[in-house]
Design a protein around this motif. Sequence first.
Motif, PDB file in Angstrom:
ATOM      1  N   LEU A   1       0.982  -1.249   0.097  1.00 41.29           N
ATOM      2  CA  LEU A   1       0.072   0.006   0.002  1.00 41.29           C
ATOM      3  C   LEU A   1       1.061   1.210   0.078  1.00 41.29           C
ATOM      4  CD1 LEU A   1      -2.885   1.085   0.321  1.00 41.29           C
ATOM      5  CD2 LEU A   1      -2.563   0.944   2.669  1.00 41.29           C
TER       6      LEU A   1
ATOM      7  N   ASN B   1       1.422   5.434   0.071  1.00 36.27           N
ATOM      8  CA  ASN B   1       0.547   6.704   0.477  1.00 36.27           C
ATOM      9  C   ASN B   1       1.404   8.016  -0.007  1.00 36.27           C
ATOM     10  OD1 ASN B   1      -1.661   6.199   2.483  1.00 36.27           O
ATOM     11  ND2 ASN B   1      -0.297   4.948   3.131  1.00 36.27           N
TER      12      ASN B   1
ATOM     13  N   TYR C   1       1.662  12.193   0.648  1.00 37.15           N
ATOM     14  CA  TYR C   1       1.236  12.997   1.445  1.00 37.15           C
ATOM     15  C   TYR C   1       1.883  14.053   0.770  1.00 37.15           C
ATOM     16  CZ  TYR C   1       0.942   9.299   4.660  1.00 37.15           C
ATOM     17  OH  TYR C   1       0.627   8.059   5.221  1.00 37.15           O
TER      18      TYR C   1
ATOM     19  N   MET D   1      -1.867  10.918   8.580  1.00 32.07           N
ATOM     20  CA  MET D   1      -2.926   9.620   8.667  1.00 32.07           C
ATOM     21  C   MET D   1      -3.030   9.593  10.420  1.00 32.07           C
ATOM     22  SD  MET D   1      -2.637   5.711   7.473  1.00 32.07           S
ATOM     23  CE  MET D   1      -2.176   6.183   5.883  1.00 32.07           C
TER      24      MET D   1
ATOM     25  N   HIS E   1      -4.665   4.573  13.935  1.00 31.40           N
ATOM     26  CA  HIS E   1      -5.240   3.467  13.636  1.00 31.40           C
ATOM     27  C   HIS E   1      -4.153   2.262  13.854  1.00 31.40           C
ATOM     28  CE1 HIS E   1      -2.531   4.109  10.354  1.00 31.40           C
ATOM     29  NE2 HIS E   1      -2.707   2.921  10.075  1.00 31.40           N
TER      30      HIS E   1
ATOM     31  N   ASP F   1      -3.089  -1.524  11.906  1.00 34.16           N
ATOM     32  CA  ASP F   1      -3.179  -2.178  10.638  1.00 34.16           C
ATOM     33  C   ASP F   1      -3.715  -3.886  11.052  1.00 34.16           C
ATOM     34  OD1 ASP F   1      -2.678  -0.367   8.350  1.00 34.16           O
ATOM     35  OD2 ASP F   1      -0.936  -0.025   9.822  1.00 34.16           O
TER      36      ASP F   1
ATOM     37  N   SER G   1       7.766  -0.703   6.308  1.00 31.68           N
ATOM     38  CA  SER G   1       7.439   0.603   5.917  1.00 31.68           C
ATOM     39  C   SER G   1       8.576   1.512   5.703  1.00 31.68           C
ATOM     40  CB  SER G   1       6.673   1.337   7.024  1.00 31.68           C
ATOM     41  OG  SER G   1       6.809   2.716   6.803  1.00 31.68           O
TER      42      SER G   1
ATOM     43  N   PHE H   1       6.489  10.040  13.082  1.00 34.53           N
ATOM     44  CA  PHE H   1       5.529   9.148  13.290  1.00 34.53           C
ATOM     45  C   PHE H   1       5.334   8.597  14.553  1.00 34.53           C
ATOM     46  CE2 PHE H   1       4.739   4.229  12.453  1.00 34.53           C
ATOM     47  CZ  PHE H   1       3.667   4.607  11.636  1.00 34.53           C
TER      48      PHE H   1
ATOM     49  N   LEU I   1      10.749   9.472  10.427  1.00 26.59           N
ATOM     50  CA  LEU I   1      10.987   8.533   9.302  1.00 26.59           C
ATOM     51  C   LEU I   1      11.789   9.355   8.475  1.00 26.59           C
ATOM     52  CD1 LEU I   1       7.735   6.574   9.494  1.00 26.59           C
ATOM     53  CD2 LEU I   1       9.890   6.134  10.474  1.00 26.59           C
TER      54      LEU I   1
ATOM     55  N   HIS J   1      -0.946   3.758  15.544  1.00 28.95           N
ATOM     56  CA  HIS J   1       0.019   4.552  15.250  1.00 28.95           C
ATOM     57  C   HIS J   1      -0.568   5.695  14.139  1.00 28.95           C
ATOM     58  CE1 HIS J   1      -0.191   0.925  12.283  1.00 28.95           C
ATOM     59  NE2 HIS J   1      -0.029   2.162  11.361  1.00 28.95           N
TER      60      HIS J   1
ATOM     61  N   LEU K   1       0.546   9.245  11.412  1.00 29.13           N
ATOM     62  CA  LEU K   1       1.480  10.260  10.883  1.00 29.13           C
ATOM     63  C   LEU K   1       0.599  11.818  11.108  1.00 29.13           C
ATOM     64  CD1 LEU K   1       4.067  10.157   8.870  1.00 29.13           C
ATOM     65  CD2 LEU K   1       2.156  10.949   7.209  1.00 29.13           C
TER      66      LEU K   1
ATOM     67  N   ARG L   1       5.858  13.496   0.666  1.00 31.70           N
ATOM     68  CA  ARG L   1       6.388  12.234   1.224  1.00 31.70           C
ATOM     69  C   ARG L   1       5.911  11.206   0.540  1.00 31.70           C
ATOM     70  NH1 ARG L   1       4.695   8.904   5.716  1.00 31.70           N
ATOM     71  NH2 ARG L   1       6.477   7.558   6.380  1.00 31.70           N
TER      72      ARG L   1
ATOM     73  N   ASN M   1       5.347   6.863   1.376  1.00 38.13           N
ATOM     74  CA  ASN M   1       5.280   5.731   2.230  1.00 38.13           C
ATOM     75  C   ASN M   1       4.845   4.555   1.416  1.00 38.13           C
ATOM     76  OD1 ASN M   1       3.909   4.103   4.595  1.00 38.13           O
ATOM     77  ND2 ASN M   1       6.181   4.648   4.975  1.00 38.13           N
TER      78      ASN M   1
ATOM     79  N   THR N   1       3.936   0.724   2.551  1.00 41.46           N
ATOM     80  CA  THR N   1       3.946  -0.368   3.325  1.00 41.46           C
ATOM     81  C   THR N   1       3.828  -1.822   2.615  1.00 41.46           C
ATOM     82  OG1 THR N   1       1.651   0.155   3.608  1.00 41.46           O
ATOM     83  CG2 THR N   1       3.087   1.017   5.424  1.00 41.46           C
TER      84      THR N   1
ATOM     85  N   ARG O   1       3.231  -5.530   2.729  1.00 42.41           N
ATOM     86  CA  ARG O   1       2.410  -6.299   3.665  1.00 42.41           C
ATOM     87  C   ARG O   1       2.154  -7.783   3.241  1.00 42.41           C
ATOM     88  NH1 ARG O   1      -1.668  -2.120   5.937  1.00 42.41           N
ATOM     89  NH2 ARG O   1      -0.737  -0.257   5.638  1.00 42.41           N
TER      90      ARG O   1
HETATM   91  O1  LIG Z   1       2.842   7.092   5.970  1.00 38.40           O
HETATM   92  C1  LIG Z   1       3.177   6.238   7.023  1.00 38.40           C
HETATM   93  O2  LIG Z   1       4.216   6.263   7.554  1.00 38.40           O
HETATM   94  C2  LIG Z   1       2.230   5.143   7.754  1.00 38.40           C
HETATM   95  C3  LIG Z   1       1.185   4.738   6.892  1.00 38.40           C
HETATM   96  C4  LIG Z   1       0.300   3.914   7.523  1.00 38.40           C
HETATM   97  O3  LIG Z   1       0.265   3.552   8.673  1.00 38.40           O
HETATM   98  C5  LIG Z   1      -0.585   2.722   6.631  1.00 38.40           C
HETATM   99  O4  LIG Z   1      -0.609   2.923   5.489  1.00 38.40           O
HETATM  100  O5  LIG Z   1      -1.225   2.077   7.292  1.00 38.40           O
END
Ligand SMILES: O=C(O)CCC(=O)C(=O)O
Length: 198
Positions: A105, A107, A109, A116, A119, A121, A134, A143, A158, A176, A178, A188, A190, A192, A194
Amino acid sequence: MDLFSNTTNLLPYDGETLYYGHILSISEANRYFEALMHNIAWQHDEAIIYGKHYITKRKVAWYGNENYNYTYSNTTKQALPWTPELIALKQLVENITGTQFNSCLLNLYHTGEEGMAWHSDDEKALGNNTIIASLSLGAARKFSFKHKKTAEKRDIILEPGSLLVMQGTTQTHWLHRLPPTKTVKNARINLTFRSIVY
Ligand SMILES: O=C(O)CCC(=O)C(=O)O
Ligand SMILES: [Fe+2]
């Protein structure tokens, strides 16, 4: 044995989160940032919360081995096939962590004002004690972790080209986020990595 085994756990209890620091040089991190900015199928994220439809400023993209359907925030995403850059980064992260990942996934920003919210995961599709790797590119961002019961917090910056790995019971016991910030003006990205278990 992995090359980066001298990492310490950022969390004091109830989970294991390792910060490996830079796994890419500055120039490699810049090159991947530019490539992903242009070559990824970025889309605004959607969520349905209490029946109301939200569209985020942050953009997301979802890639994987197969056409995985992945549901979160009451919306279903379908994974796109890996790009050459993502395959190279996945390989690097797999070598360092000694773990195989089948999806990622991403992201985006655009500025520090996008973030974010708290939440974990812990979607069913990730199974129990999932490992999430990540990788950060572009602007350095704070973070944060918060324990679900004790509310104890931990923060980390980070850096671009750095790897953070959340494993063990991290997602069960810790949130966690952001946090948004006015001081960061640059974008930025990111990633992740998974493992979807079904
Ligand atoms: O942008 C981040 O460092 C974390 C993103 C995140 O927590 C997620 O995609 O679940
Ligand atoms: Fe997350």
